[in-house]
Enzyme design. Sequence first.
Site, PDB file in Angstrom:
ATOM      1  CD  GLU A 286      -0.740  -0.238   3.783  1.00 30.82           C
ATOM      2  OE1 GLU A 286      -0.963  -1.454   3.869  1.00 30.82           O
ATOM      3  OE2 GLU A 286      -0.984   0.575   4.682  1.00 30.82           O
TER       4      GLU A 286
ATOM      5  CE  LYS B  62       7.324   5.265   5.341  1.00 27.36           C
ATOM      6  NZ  LYS B  62       7.250   6.654   5.767  1.00 27.36           N
TER       7      LYS B  62
ATOM      8  CG  ASP C 255       5.752  12.740   3.202  1.00 32.34           C
ATOM      9  OD1 ASP C 255       6.013  12.584   4.414  1.00 32.34           O
ATOM     10  OD2 ASP C 255       6.462  13.402   2.424  1.00 32.34           O
TER      11      ASP C 255
ATOM     12  CE1 TYR D 207      -0.084   3.631   9.605  1.00 31.15           C
ATOM     13  CE2 TYR D 207      -0.767   5.255   7.979  1.00 31.15           C
ATOM     14  CZ  TYR D 207      -0.019   4.905   9.094  1.00 31.15           C
ATOM     15  OH  TYR D 207       0.775   5.841   9.687  1.00 31.15           O
TER      16      TYR D 207
ATOM     17  CE  LYS E  46      10.810   6.352   3.466  1.00 25.71           C
ATOM     18  NZ  LYS E  46      11.829   7.293   3.693  1.00 25.71           N
TER      19      LYS E  46
ATOM     20  CB  CYS F 222      45.607  13.261  11.935  1.00 26.90           C
ATOM     21  SG  CYS F 222      44.279  14.117  12.788  1.00 26.90           S
TER      22      CYS F 222
ATOM     23  CB  CYS G 199      46.884  15.683  16.068  1.00 24.78           C
ATOM     24  SG  CYS G 199      46.862  13.973  15.512  1.00 24.78           S
TER      25      CYS G 199
ATOM     26  CB  CYS H 152      43.869  10.314  13.536  1.00 23.29           C
ATOM     27  SG  CYS H 152      44.932  10.967  14.824  1.00 23.29           S
TER      28      CYS H 152
ATOM     29  CB  CYS I 117      44.085  13.099  17.732  1.00 24.86           C
ATOM     30  SG  CYS I 117      43.209  14.017  16.451  1.00 24.86           S
TER      31      CYS I 117
HETATM   32  S1  IVH Z   1       2.510   0.950   9.133  1.00 27.01           S
HETATM   33  C1  IVH Z   1       4.333  -0.907  12.922  1.00 27.01           C
HETATM   34  N1  IVH Z   1       1.580   1.917   6.892  1.00 27.01           N
HETATM   35  O1  IVH Z   1       5.456   5.727   8.132  1.00 27.01           O
HETATM   36  C2  IVH Z   1       4.244  -0.128  11.669  1.00 27.01           C
HETATM   37  N2  IVH Z   1       2.951   3.328   8.216  1.00 27.01           N
HETATM   38  O2  IVH Z   1       8.243   5.202   8.647  1.00 27.01           O
HETATM   39  C3  IVH Z   1       3.178   0.863  11.669  1.00 27.01           C
HETATM   40  N3  IVH Z   1       3.246   5.571   7.296  1.00 27.01           N
HETATM   41  O3  IVH Z   1       5.252   6.137  11.587  1.00 27.01           O
HETATM   42  C4  IVH Z   1       3.196   1.739  10.497  1.00 27.01           C
HETATM   43  N4  IVH Z   1       1.998   5.302   5.515  1.00 27.01           N
HETATM   44  O4  IVH Z   1       3.596   7.439  10.144  1.00 27.01           O
HETATM   45  C5  IVH Z   1       2.324   2.156   7.972  1.00 27.01           C
HETATM   46  N5  IVH Z   1       0.643   2.658   4.924  1.00 27.01           N
HETATM   47  C6  IVH Z   1       1.380   2.894   5.981  1.00 27.01           C
HETATM   48  C7  IVH Z   1       1.996   4.139   6.204  1.00 27.01           C
HETATM   49  C8  IVH Z   1       2.792   4.312   7.329  1.00 27.01           C
HETATM   50  C9  IVH Z   1       2.738   6.155   6.195  1.00 27.01           C
HETATM   51  C10 IVH Z   1       4.153   6.253   8.229  1.00 27.01           C
HETATM   52  C11 IVH Z   1       3.789   6.131   9.686  1.00 27.01           C
HETATM   53  C12 IVH Z   1       4.996   5.550  10.354  1.00 27.01           C
HETATM   54  C13 IVH Z   1       6.071   5.860   9.373  1.00 27.01           C
HETATM   55  C14 IVH Z   1       7.220   4.885   9.502  1.00 27.01           C
END
Ligand code: IVH
Length: 705
Positions: free
Chosen positions: A125, A127, A129, A235, A323, A428, A431, A446, A452
């Site tokens: 799914e 991620k 931001d 999520y 990422k 170094c 030093c 060093c 140093c």
């Molecule tokens: S799962 C135990 N799912 O990413 C894991 N996190 O880098 C719980 N985030 O703190 C997180 N989209 O704020 C999960 N689809 C997604 C997400 C997600 C964004 C964020 C979340 C987390 C951070 C970790």
Amino acid sequence: MSDISVAEMSEAEARDELARLSGILAQANTAYHVDDAPEISDADYDRLKRRNEAIETRFPQLKRSDSPSEHVGASPSDGFAKVTHAVRMLSLGNAFEVEEVAEFVARVRRYLGLEPDSTLLFTAEPKIDGLSLSLRYEKGLLVQAATRGDGAVGENVTANARTVDDIPVRLDGAPDLIEVRGEVYMSHADFAALNERQKVKGQKVFANPRNAAAGSLRQLDAEVTRVRPLKFFAYAWGALSEPLSDTQIGAIQRLETLGFRTNPLTRLCNGKEEMLGHYALIEGQRATLGYDIDGVVYKVNDLGLQARLGFRSTTPRWALAHKFPAELAWTRLESIDIQVGRTGALSPVARLSPVTVGGVVVSNATLHNEDYIAGRGSGGTPIREGRDIREGDWVQVYRAGDVIPKIADVDLSRRPETAAPYVFPTVCPECGSDAIREEGDAVRRCTSGLICPAQAVEKLRHFVSRAAFDIEGLGARQVEQFYLDGWIREPADIFDLRKNYGTGLQQLKNREGWGEKSALNLFAAIDDRRRIALKRVIFGLGLRHVGEQASTLLARHYGTWDAFENAMRAAADTESAAWNDLLAIDGVGKVMAQSLTSSFAQEAERASLKRLLAHLDVQEAERPKTDGSPVAGKTVVFTGTLERMTRAEAKARAEQLGAKVAGSVSARTDILVAGPGAGSKEKKAQELGVEILDEDGWLTLIGQS
Ligand code: IVH
């Protein structure tokens, strides 16, 4: 102006400087507390504030009515009550490359001991931001909303969360207790419109949708949040009175039924190829989604398997954030500087013509080591097809996530004729001692240790850092100054400061920030730290490869300073039980173990430690929370084939329950878990009268049968 020392300032200069500082600090306060968009580092903020105070002390008549020192910092964040999360809010392990995703899948399979061709499903799914939020519902009513904070403790933003349309205040058919977790975010369109309104009102505009979302949610006045267009995707979950489902996808569907928005691009994938396929699909839609995402999150679908996989200290073993590629920009490499770190490593730093990379201005980047500059990777294989990097070159800078910017490539067509190959120093720069590179080490170091000044200062700065001794009033800058004064040469000297230089320090009226009162405060703060947690002492030593997390593990394992120190000395012999015991700690590998034992083997280091420890009352480490665990404190050895779990899993689980897992049987062993094919260890255990269990017996004992 800012370079003039306070002691040398004229009254007119001081007046101007106070006006300048008051302006900068006010702006920094707003950026940090109100806009969630810090513009200067915490260290710079503290430095400016101290400078302001020093000038006011010297010229009390010039103190302004809006003086920053009178500003009590009633930041909104001070205005939110703290919430301790019932279940910690964790972060995610990151990957950028396809190989890392493959390795993640392989690691999960290995840990679970799955057959090579068996099915293993993952959800994939976007991620999002934004910022994560935990919503607690009791008997169907929203009773609390909390930000993530540091993962353990967040801010109570309940009133604000109630104003967000996507967050139901009442749930039908929900478990009695349910904590729903997800991301608060702002769409691109809403972000643009909000900034437009801010501009019209003459208020500050936000740098990006994430900052806008954070700034809007963390408002002391919930009415402000109400008119900000925030959205929420669910999520994940925290505490629950009953399970939502037995799969991740099922749980997400259940959250949807309960009235939450979940991401429509959530898919079930069978193995790596499908996961990467879905990643490509999401990446293809990224530009038209209408909100910011920065990658794809994969999660093991079967919640039973998630439970078996469990967590590393801050990240789950069952999930991964894949990422999107880093952001890139081209700029000129002005020069290469060499910095000497606390372990003596000479690190090349690229000084760049400032350039914007993914919304952030970058003027420094790491160049890793001399081979990297020369175009050689580890093992001497060419990188960048062997192209070296020279001062004056056009280089490609990239930022991946929050990490330090790096140099990816160089444009030879724009290389100035005068550019010469970079010659890495063999002495170094701080030093003048020889800097040597040991066989197999990518880094040149060093050789003069604490002689140093750069290393000594870095070690001291590390010693007083937040996760180490954290002495109030003794920051990186102050220890550095005391080092230059010759008052503090090694950590032990800090604790003799009052005895040796007490009066001198109290009289330092003209030195920025010092005077009788601050000196007395400092002595009190130092005394406060004579009683100190073991993990802080271990971390404070600043040994190579031994970070904060490892220090906590070591402290928990050994409990007391004496046990730790004795073990490190004994472990110098790699045939010893102490060495095996050290390596048996989950999270300690050979490289770290070697760094630990070699430090304790050095005479000078030992003497310096002895001087330090004479000042300290080191507290016994907290053992992991293992209330009611039948195996807490016991030493367990696994041997033979395990059929219902892998070795790694067995070990992690036993350690979670407070047991120590050792590699060999000795008189100190409490339990031997023997599977089929157990050999000499079982025999030895019989001879020593150690309790022997089979796998089922062990699982029954720990309540997992
Ligand atoms: S799962 C135990 N799912 O990413 C894991 N996190 O880098 C719980 N985030 O703190 C997180 N989209 O704020 C999960 N689809 C997604 C997400 C997600 C964004 C964020 C979340 C987390 C951070 C970790």
